[in-house]
Motif scaffolding. Sequence first.
Motif: not given
Length: 381
Positions: A56-57, A77-78, A93-96, A200-211
């Motif tokens: 879900g969310n 989400k906040k 809580e995102v975005p940071l 290595r680049l695909e970690w951008i998908k992980f970082f994207a979760l924080f924002f």
Amino acid sequence: MKRHIKFIASNNVKAFYILAILLTSISCNKPQDETDKSHSEINIRYAERFVVETNGNEIAATVKLEAGQEQQYIFHKKDSIQEKSSITASNIEVPLEKVVCLASPHICLINSLQETDKIIGLEDYKSVYNPAILDKVRSGQIHEVGNYDQLNLELLVNIHPDAIFESVSSMSGRNAGQLENLALRTIAIPAHFETHPLGRLEWIKFFALFFDKRQYADSLFTAIESSYLHTSQLTRSAAHKPTVVAGYFSKGVWVAPGGKSYFAQLLKDAGADYIWKDDSTSGNIKLNYEQLLSKGLEADYFINIQMIFKEREQVLNEMPEIRSFKSIRNNNFYMNNAMVNAFGKNNYWEQGFVEPQVILKDLGRIFHPELFPDHTPVYFK
């Protein structure tokens, strides 16, 4: 002990999803909104050190650390109303709004998401190549918080970031415990252990979760992946595969990428025949001169990749015997130091982390110049 993600839904919720699926199959095939999908795993195609699932969310990510350890995160989400999660994990809580990066590749990943303004701290200015980041350090917008063993804890408490991104194994137990006691969240990132450049680049998908930028990250990754695969298709179809020596000298030994490392994958995708391709190591291997000589003497190319900036003659003088190598005699000696700033910071290890398609084309231009006549190498010279 490993902890596994498991989503638990009530019978009523399960019945709702079943009914929704039946109604959808009967009606026209209308695309569902991303947040309305039931429990599913997000497609991570190359990275092996993290997985992302949705319910879900709710978004959950599991990071695979060392020695079988895992760390799990729940993103929401906040100000959103969240049901109590069935997962024991860190809730984020995102975005940071404020983050500290203790490794320059993490800065590049965040910069690629266009969230550089959220960075309020880094190790020190000498650890970064990016001129825009350096300007912010000079103006006081970004603070120097110290290195892993000598963090300025008082400063970190004062600026109080939402998260501190650090490389796995870089944080000492003492500092890690102190940060936890000070209610400062650290996020361990093992991206440098990935064995594929796109992993290595695909970690951008992980970082994207924080924002809260999943779709943006997916689009960016897909575009870079497409460029990388297009170049690889050209180079790997080349009839001739030149043999390659790769690595660098350190304390009298030759340190070479293992046969299962990300750089070995780059060489393969660039249409080269890496002389240690049959090695099963995903990290580096250390070789003495005799071992280097036995395989490297007649190799076509010599690729020097190093963290510390050195000039060509410095490298050759460290082990004068390699001047007799075929690659050196034929002037097929290349180094990854085309972009080094006044502090000796090499952009190959920073921006190159998020530009595997550029590095691949650089190598393709070196090994198969006829395929890329208009490309000028960015990271190699």
